[in-house]
Motif scaffolding. Sequence first.
Motif, PDB file in Angstrom:
ATOM      1  N   CYS A  13       0.830  -1.195   0.000  1.00  0.00           N
ATOM      2  CA  CYS A  13       0.000   0.000   0.000  1.00  0.00           C
ATOM      3  C   CYS A  13       0.860   1.238   0.000  1.00  0.00           C
ATOM      4  O   CYS A  13       0.643   2.178  -0.749  1.00  0.00           O
ATOM      5  CB  CYS A  13      -0.915   0.002   1.220  1.00  0.00           C
ATOM      6  SG  CYS A  13      -1.711   1.568   1.530  1.00  0.00           S
ATOM      7  N   GLU A  98      -6.535  -3.121  -1.189  1.00  0.00           N
ATOM      8  CA  GLU A  98      -7.710  -2.269  -1.320  1.00  0.00           C
ATOM      9  C   GLU A  98      -7.536  -1.048  -0.425  1.00  0.00           C
ATOM     10  O   GLU A  98      -7.647  -1.128   0.797  1.00  0.00           O
ATOM     11  CB  GLU A  98      -8.980  -3.025  -0.922  1.00  0.00           C
ATOM     12  CG  GLU A  98     -10.245  -2.199  -1.121  1.00  0.00           C
ATOM     13  CD  GLU A  98     -11.492  -2.954  -0.720  1.00  0.00           C
ATOM     14  OE1 GLU A  98     -12.598  -2.395  -0.895  1.00  0.00           O
ATOM     15  OE2 GLU A  98     -11.367  -4.092  -0.234  1.00  0.00           O
ATOM     16  N   THR A 100      -8.998   2.197   0.865  1.00  0.00           N
ATOM     17  CA  THR A 100     -10.355   2.747   0.962  1.00  0.00           C
ATOM     18  C   THR A 100     -10.382   4.245   1.219  1.00  0.00           C
ATOM     19  O   THR A 100     -11.413   4.878   1.025  1.00  0.00           O
ATOM     20  CB  THR A 100     -11.132   2.037   2.089  1.00  0.00           C
ATOM     21  OG1 THR A 100     -10.477   2.255   3.337  1.00  0.00           O
ATOM     22  CG2 THR A 100     -11.231   0.547   1.809  1.00  0.00           C
ATOM     23  N   GLN A 101      -9.270   4.824   1.672  1.00  0.00           N
ATOM     24  CA  GLN A 101      -9.260   6.254   1.957  1.00  0.00           C
ATOM     25  C   GLN A 101      -7.832   6.781   1.913  1.00  0.00           C
ATOM     26  O   GLN A 101      -6.912   6.147   2.413  1.00  0.00           O
ATOM     27  CB  GLN A 101      -9.873   6.531   3.336  1.00  0.00           C
ATOM     28  CG  GLN A 101     -10.055   8.012   3.648  1.00  0.00           C
ATOM     29  CD  GLN A 101     -10.704   8.228   5.014  1.00  0.00           C
ATOM     30  OE1 GLN A 101     -10.687   7.342   5.868  1.00  0.00           O
ATOM     31  NE2 GLN A 101     -11.294   9.392   5.227  1.00  0.00           N
ATOM     32  N   ARG A 119      -7.804  -1.860   3.574  1.00  0.00           N
ATOM     33  CA  ARG A 119      -8.705  -2.923   4.018  1.00  0.00           C
ATOM     34  C   ARG A 119      -8.101  -4.286   3.721  1.00  0.00           C
ATOM     35  O   ARG A 119      -7.614  -4.547   2.617  1.00  0.00           O
ATOM     36  CB  ARG A 119     -10.060  -2.801   3.334  1.00  0.00           C
ATOM     37  CG  ARG A 119     -11.059  -3.900   3.690  1.00  0.00           C
ATOM     38  CD  ARG A 119     -12.405  -3.619   3.085  1.00  0.00           C
ATOM     39  NE  ARG A 119     -12.980  -2.394   3.642  1.00  0.00           N
ATOM     40  CZ  ARG A 119     -13.968  -1.704   3.067  1.00  0.00           C
ATOM     41  NH1 ARG A 119     -14.460  -2.100   1.910  1.00  0.00           N
ATOM     42  NH2 ARG A 119     -14.428  -0.619   3.649  1.00  0.00           N
ATOM     43  N   ARG A 121      -9.635  -7.756   3.776  1.00  0.00           N
ATOM     44  CA  ARG A 121     -10.903  -8.469   3.920  1.00  0.00           C
ATOM     45  C   ARG A 121     -10.740  -9.827   4.573  1.00  0.00           C
ATOM     46  O   ARG A 121     -11.534 -10.221   5.435  1.00  0.00           O
ATOM     47  CB  ARG A 121     -11.568  -8.612   2.546  1.00  0.00           C
ATOM     48  CG  ARG A 121     -12.100  -7.306   1.973  1.00  0.00           C
ATOM     49  CD  ARG A 121     -12.897  -7.564   0.715  1.00  0.00           C
ATOM     50  NE  ARG A 121     -13.408  -6.329   0.144  1.00  0.00           N
ATOM     51  CZ  ARG A 121     -14.545  -5.743   0.526  1.00  0.00           C
ATOM     52  NH1 ARG A 121     -15.271  -6.292   1.480  1.00  0.00           N
ATOM     53  NH2 ARG A 121     -14.944  -4.625  -0.046  1.00  0.00           N
ATOM     54  N   ASN A 126      -8.638  -3.354   9.263  1.00  0.00           N
ATOM     55  CA  ASN A 126      -8.160  -2.227   8.473  1.00  0.00           C
ATOM     56  C   ASN A 126      -6.842  -1.746   9.046  1.00  0.00           C
ATOM     57  O   ASN A 126      -6.633  -1.785  10.266  1.00  0.00           O
ATOM     58  CB  ASN A 126      -9.158  -1.057   8.490  1.00  0.00           C
ATOM     59  CG  ASN A 126     -10.421  -1.358   7.724  1.00  0.00           C
ATOM     60  OD1 ASN A 126     -10.404  -2.119   6.750  1.00  0.00           O
ATOM     61  ND2 ASN A 126     -11.525  -0.783   8.155  1.00  0.00           N
ATOM     62  N   LYS A 153     -15.747   2.012  13.108  1.00  0.00           N
ATOM     63  CA  LYS A 153     -15.958   3.189  12.278  1.00  0.00           C
ATOM     64  C   LYS A 153     -15.043   4.316  12.743  1.00  0.00           C
ATOM     65  O   LYS A 153     -15.043   4.697  13.904  1.00  0.00           O
ATOM     66  CB  LYS A 153     -17.420   3.655  12.339  1.00  0.00           C
ATOM     67  CG  LYS A 153     -17.723   4.802  11.378  1.00  0.00           C
ATOM     68  CD  LYS A 153     -19.171   5.239  11.492  1.00  0.00           C
ATOM     69  CE  LYS A 153     -19.514   6.295  10.445  1.00  0.00           C
ATOM     70  NZ  LYS A 153     -18.602   7.466  10.511  1.00  0.00           N
TER      71      LYS A 153
END
Length: 324
Positions: A13, A98, A100-101, A119, A121, A126, A153
């Motif tokens: 990443c 992945e 995500t932000q 992420r 999965r 995360n 969250k």
Amino acid sequence: MRHHARRWLALVCFLALAACAVPHHRDGARIEKTAAREAEVTKVFDRYREVRNTAIELLDAKPLSTVETGPVLAIDTGSFEVSQRLATKQAADTSAVEVTQVLTPRFSAYPLWFFAVVRERDAGVNRVQIFERGSSVDPWLLSASPETLARTKLPDIRQRSGAPVTVKPQDGAGMSMSAQDAAAAYAKVLADPQAPEARRIASDSFIKQMRSTAATNGSLRGVKFSQTWAADDVRYALRTTDGGALAFVTLLRSDTYDVEDGLTITWPEGTPQQAFLASGIAGSGKLNYYHQVLLYLPGGGGKPRALGQYGGVVSADASTTASP
């Protein structure tokens, strides 16, 4: 300590984002994101595999210093040292990444840093990460990577003119305390459940986990166990939309064991503790850990609490160890 595949996934990443979402100067001081061409991303992934394969071949963490820094590098170096001492092999990870932000604050001077969420999965987690660049000629290095459960969250981050708003570590405006004060208070509560700061810090799952671990270690017969915690300077914090902050806090934990004469304490085969202190402790010994905690300071008078963490053994000291 997390699985090596996860750690390397985080580095993928990092490398991909270094090409895809790299801030650059514009008009002297303005920092903005720019996109990379597909060919550039391919080169980044090729470099990633080259570094990882070199580390695996050598069973040596040194290559990681080209993609990591600070406590992340210390934790991962500790993990590689465990592999070396236990003679276990690590495997390259080819899983898809992945992201995500990605949030890129604006800065008027170096160092620059940006925030990303990755992420995983299969693992149900995360990675909330910070990548830092010290100068225009330096590479982007992974400097923080706490882990949260996939269902956790994160608070929304405040934006201004399309960029996330940073918070100075000593700025406590709109919160019960500043990020730096919260880091210090959090460390005091971990060290002493009866500390006065306990009234101002939420008793979250990480605190409960660490207290349970300390209680288990403290119950060893013939062993006097003690634990200390210290907070580093906070370097990364973002303003949340509720007026609070999301801060990355690095904590140094030291577990000390003073063993009665004639006794030896050991750890199960294959554990990081056993790898660092293979002969056990007969006398006194210490295990040192880094923990990177993602600390949420709610706006208003809410109590700071951890949303996730990442840590591991980074060193050990023993004044007297048992004979093998």
